[in-house]
Design a protein around this motif. Structure first.
Motif, PDB file in Angstrom:
ATOM      1  N   LEU A  70       0.855  -1.185   0.000  1.00  0.00           N
ATOM      2  CA  LEU A  70       0.000   0.000   0.000  1.00  0.00           C
ATOM      3  C   LEU A  70       0.892   1.236   0.000  1.00  0.00           C
ATOM      4  O   LEU A  70       1.694   1.442   0.910  1.00  0.00           O
ATOM      5  CB  LEU A  70      -0.908   0.012   1.239  1.00  0.00           C
ATOM      6  CG  LEU A  70      -1.824   1.212   1.399  1.00  0.00           C
ATOM      7  CD1 LEU A  70      -2.822   1.294   0.245  1.00  0.00           C
ATOM      8  CD2 LEU A  70      -2.560   1.150   2.722  1.00  0.00           C
ATOM      9  N   VAL A  71       0.778   2.050  -1.048  1.00  0.00           N
ATOM     10  CA  VAL A  71       1.653   3.216  -1.157  1.00  0.00           C
ATOM     11  C   VAL A  71       0.928   4.536  -0.935  1.00  0.00           C
ATOM     12  O   VAL A  71       1.569   5.581  -0.863  1.00  0.00           O
ATOM     13  CB  VAL A  71       2.377   3.250  -2.527  1.00  0.00           C
ATOM     14  CG1 VAL A  71       3.341   2.091  -2.647  1.00  0.00           C
ATOM     15  CG2 VAL A  71       1.399   3.281  -3.674  1.00  0.00           C
ATOM     16  N   GLY A  72      -0.382   4.492  -0.835  1.00  0.00           N
ATOM     17  CA  GLY A  72      -1.100   5.736  -0.575  1.00  0.00           C
ATOM     18  C   GLY A  72      -2.576   5.648  -0.891  1.00  0.00           C
ATOM     19  O   GLY A  72      -3.106   4.583  -1.192  1.00  0.00           O
ATOM     20  N   LEU A  73      -3.197   6.807  -0.806  1.00  0.00           N
ATOM     21  CA  LEU A  73      -4.619   6.935  -1.089  1.00  0.00           C
ATOM     22  C   LEU A  73      -4.815   8.060  -2.096  1.00  0.00           C
ATOM     23  O   LEU A  73      -4.059   9.040  -2.103  1.00  0.00           O
ATOM     24  CB  LEU A  73      -5.397   7.274   0.185  1.00  0.00           C
ATOM     25  CG  LEU A  73      -5.329   6.269   1.327  1.00  0.00           C
ATOM     26  CD1 LEU A  73      -5.975   6.857   2.576  1.00  0.00           C
ATOM     27  CD2 LEU A  73      -6.019   4.981   0.941  1.00  0.00           C
ATOM     28  N   GLU A  74      -5.818   7.911  -2.939  1.00  0.00           N
ATOM     29  CA  GLU A  74      -6.165   8.995  -3.864  1.00  0.00           C
ATOM     30  C   GLU A  74      -7.671   9.101  -3.954  1.00  0.00           C
ATOM     31  O   GLU A  74      -8.399   8.167  -3.644  1.00  0.00           O
ATOM     32  CB  GLU A  74      -5.553   8.774  -5.246  1.00  0.00           C
ATOM     33  CG  GLU A  74      -6.211   7.696  -6.061  1.00  0.00           C
ATOM     34  CD  GLU A  74      -5.640   7.593  -7.483  1.00  0.00           C
ATOM     35  OE1 GLU A  74      -4.688   8.319  -7.803  1.00  0.00           O
ATOM     36  OE2 GLU A  74      -6.158   6.783  -8.237  1.00  0.00           O
ATOM     37  N   ALA A  75      -8.132  10.271  -4.373  1.00  0.00           N
ATOM     38  CA  ALA A  75      -9.563  10.510  -4.502  1.00  0.00           C
ATOM     39  C   ALA A  75     -10.153   9.587  -5.564  1.00  0.00           C
ATOM     40  O   ALA A  75      -9.543   9.352  -6.604  1.00  0.00           O
ATOM     41  CB  ALA A  75      -9.823  11.959  -4.873  1.00  0.00           C
ATOM     42  N   THR A  76     -11.329   9.070  -5.293  1.00  0.00           N
ATOM     43  CA  THR A  76     -12.032   8.255  -6.282  1.00  0.00           C
ATOM     44  C   THR A  76     -12.539   9.160  -7.399  1.00  0.00           C
ATOM     45  O   THR A  76     -12.558  10.391  -7.259  1.00  0.00           O
ATOM     46  CB  THR A  76     -13.223   7.512  -5.654  1.00  0.00           C
ATOM     47  OG1 THR A  76     -14.162   8.485  -5.187  1.00  0.00           O
ATOM     48  CG2 THR A  76     -12.795   6.617  -4.512  1.00  0.00           C
ATOM     49  N   GLU A  77     -12.967   8.558  -8.503  1.00  0.00           N
ATOM     50  CA  GLU A  77     -13.522   9.345  -9.602  1.00  0.00           C
ATOM     51  C   GLU A  77     -14.786  10.075  -9.145  1.00  0.00           C
ATOM     52  O   GLU A  77     -15.003  11.232  -9.496  1.00  0.00           O
ATOM     53  CB  GLU A  77     -13.829   8.440 -10.799  1.00  0.00           C
ATOM     54  CG  GLU A  77     -14.107   9.201 -12.074  1.00  0.00           C
ATOM     55  CD  GLU A  77     -12.945  10.058 -12.557  1.00  0.00           C
ATOM     56  OE1 GLU A  77     -13.234  11.149 -13.086  1.00  0.00           O
ATOM     57  OE2 GLU A  77     -11.776   9.675 -12.391  1.00  0.00           O
ATOM     58  N   ASP A  78     -15.610   9.400  -8.334  1.00  0.00           N
ATOM     59  CA  ASP A  78     -16.809  10.051  -7.786  1.00  0.00           C
ATOM     60  C   ASP A  78     -16.428  11.235  -6.903  1.00  0.00           C
ATOM     61  O   ASP A  78     -17.102  12.264  -6.912  1.00  0.00           O
ATOM     62  CB  ASP A  78     -17.646   9.056  -6.974  1.00  0.00           C
ATOM     63  CG  ASP A  78     -18.354   8.031  -7.856  1.00  0.00           C
ATOM     64  OD1 ASP A  78     -18.483   8.271  -9.066  1.00  0.00           O
ATOM     65  OD2 ASP A  78     -18.760   6.986  -7.320  1.00  0.00           O
ATOM     66  N   ALA A  79     -15.350  11.094  -6.131  1.00  0.00           N
ATOM     67  CA  ALA A  79     -14.901  12.186  -5.267  1.00  0.00           C
ATOM     68  C   ALA A  79     -14.484  13.395  -6.089  1.00  0.00           C
ATOM     69  O   ALA A  79     -14.785  14.537  -5.736  1.00  0.00           O
ATOM     70  CB  ALA A  79     -13.756  11.732  -4.381  1.00  0.00           C
ATOM     71  N   LYS A  80     -13.828  13.144  -7.211  1.00  0.00           N
ATOM     72  CA  LYS A  80     -13.406  14.254  -8.077  1.00  0.00           C
ATOM     73  C   LYS A  80     -14.613  14.983  -8.658  1.00  0.00           C
ATOM     74  O   LYS A  80     -14.640  16.209  -8.723  1.00  0.00           O
ATOM     75  CB  LYS A  80     -12.502  13.725  -9.192  1.00  0.00           C
ATOM     76  CG  LYS A  80     -11.173  13.182  -8.678  1.00  0.00           C
ATOM     77  CD  LYS A  80     -10.378  12.514  -9.771  1.00  0.00           C
ATOM     78  CE  LYS A  80      -9.139  11.834  -9.208  1.00  0.00           C
ATOM     79  NZ  LYS A  80      -8.425  11.043 -10.204  1.00  0.00           N
ATOM     80  N   ILE A  81     -15.637  14.221  -9.059  1.00  0.00           N
ATOM     81  CA  ILE A  81     -16.854  14.820  -9.602  1.00  0.00           C
ATOM     82  C   ILE A  81     -17.570  15.634  -8.519  1.00  0.00           C
ATOM     83  O   ILE A  81     -18.026  16.754  -8.754  1.00  0.00           O
ATOM     84  CB  ILE A  81     -17.780  13.732 -10.186  1.00  0.00           C
ATOM     85  CG1 ILE A  81     -17.118  13.099 -11.413  1.00  0.00           C
ATOM     86  CG2 ILE A  81     -19.148  14.307 -10.539  1.00  0.00           C
ATOM     87  CD1 ILE A  81     -17.798  11.827 -11.894  1.00  0.00           C
ATOM     88  N   ALA A  82     -17.673  15.070  -7.314  1.00  0.00           N
ATOM     89  CA  ALA A  82     -18.325  15.767  -6.202  1.00  0.00           C
ATOM     90  C   ALA A  82     -17.562  17.038  -5.839  1.00  0.00           C
ATOM     91  O   ALA A  82     -18.165  18.078  -5.558  1.00  0.00           O
ATOM     92  CB  ALA A  82     -18.434  14.849  -4.984  1.00  0.00           C
ATOM     93  N   PHE A  83     -16.241  16.968  -5.848  1.00  0.00           N
ATOM     94  CA  PHE A  83     -15.409  18.129  -5.549  1.00  0.00           C
ATOM     95  C   PHE A  83     -15.675  19.247  -6.562  1.00  0.00           C
ATOM     96  O   PHE A  83     -15.840  20.415  -6.193  1.00  0.00           O
ATOM     97  CB  PHE A  83     -13.931  17.714  -5.570  1.00  0.00           C
ATOM     98  CG  PHE A  83     -12.992  18.802  -5.172  1.00  0.00           C
ATOM     99  CD1 PHE A  83     -12.772  19.097  -3.834  1.00  0.00           C
ATOM    100  CD2 PHE A  83     -12.322  19.544  -6.125  1.00  0.00           C
ATOM    101  CE1 PHE A  83     -11.908  20.113  -3.459  1.00  0.00           C
ATOM    102  CE2 PHE A  83     -11.458  20.558  -5.761  1.00  0.00           C
ATOM    103  CZ  PHE A  83     -11.249  20.839  -4.426  1.00  0.00           C
ATOM    104  N   ASP A  84     -15.764  18.880  -7.851  1.00  0.00           N
ATOM    105  CA  ASP A  84     -16.055  19.867  -8.896  1.00  0.00           C
ATOM    106  C   ASP A  84     -17.454  20.464  -8.722  1.00  0.00           C
ATOM    107  O   ASP A  84     -17.666  21.655  -8.936  1.00  0.00           O
ATOM    108  CB  ASP A  84     -15.927  19.239 -10.283  1.00  0.00           C
ATOM    109  CG  ASP A  84     -14.483  18.905 -10.647  1.00  0.00           C
ATOM    110  OD1 ASP A  84     -13.553  19.441  -9.992  1.00  0.00           O
ATOM    111  OD2 ASP A  84     -14.281  18.106 -11.583  1.00  0.00           O
TER     112      ASP A  84
END
Length: 97
Positions: A70-84
């Motif tokens: 496990l090298v990290g965490l990143e925003a999901t595609e849904d998270a990116k859409i919600a953020f926008d």
């Protein structure tokens, strides 16, 4: 000079000196400020609910694995859409300041 008009809200005929095609009758105009206030409150409640849901979705992350580690965490595609979406409606938590 008096004018005859039909109230667009209730359909009641009204005679008035300053009546226009889009004038409300006396009863409807008295109730319109209360209705407007309730409409604004309901819309604000719906906006707050949408912001809360979008904020929760925007915080979702997915794990990044490389070579079984496990090298990290990143925003999901849904998270990116919600953020926008949050940025588009001007939410202060979206980081668009």
């Amino acid at each position: 000079m008096s004018y005859y008009m039909i109230c667009p809200s209730c359909g009641k005929g009204t005679i008035g000196r300053y009546a226009t095609d889009d004038s409300l009758c006396g009863e409807c105009s008295d109730n319109s400020s209360t209705t407007d206030k309730l409409s604004v409150e309901k819309l604000q409640e719906q906006l707050n609910t949408a912001k809360k849901a979008l904020t929760e979705i925007a915080s979702t992350r997915q794990e990044i694995w490389r070579g079984g580690t496990l090298v990290g965490l990143e925003a999901t595609e849904d998270a990116k859409i919600a953020f926008d979406a949050l940025a588009a409606i001007g939410d202060e938590r979206s980081g668009d300041e």
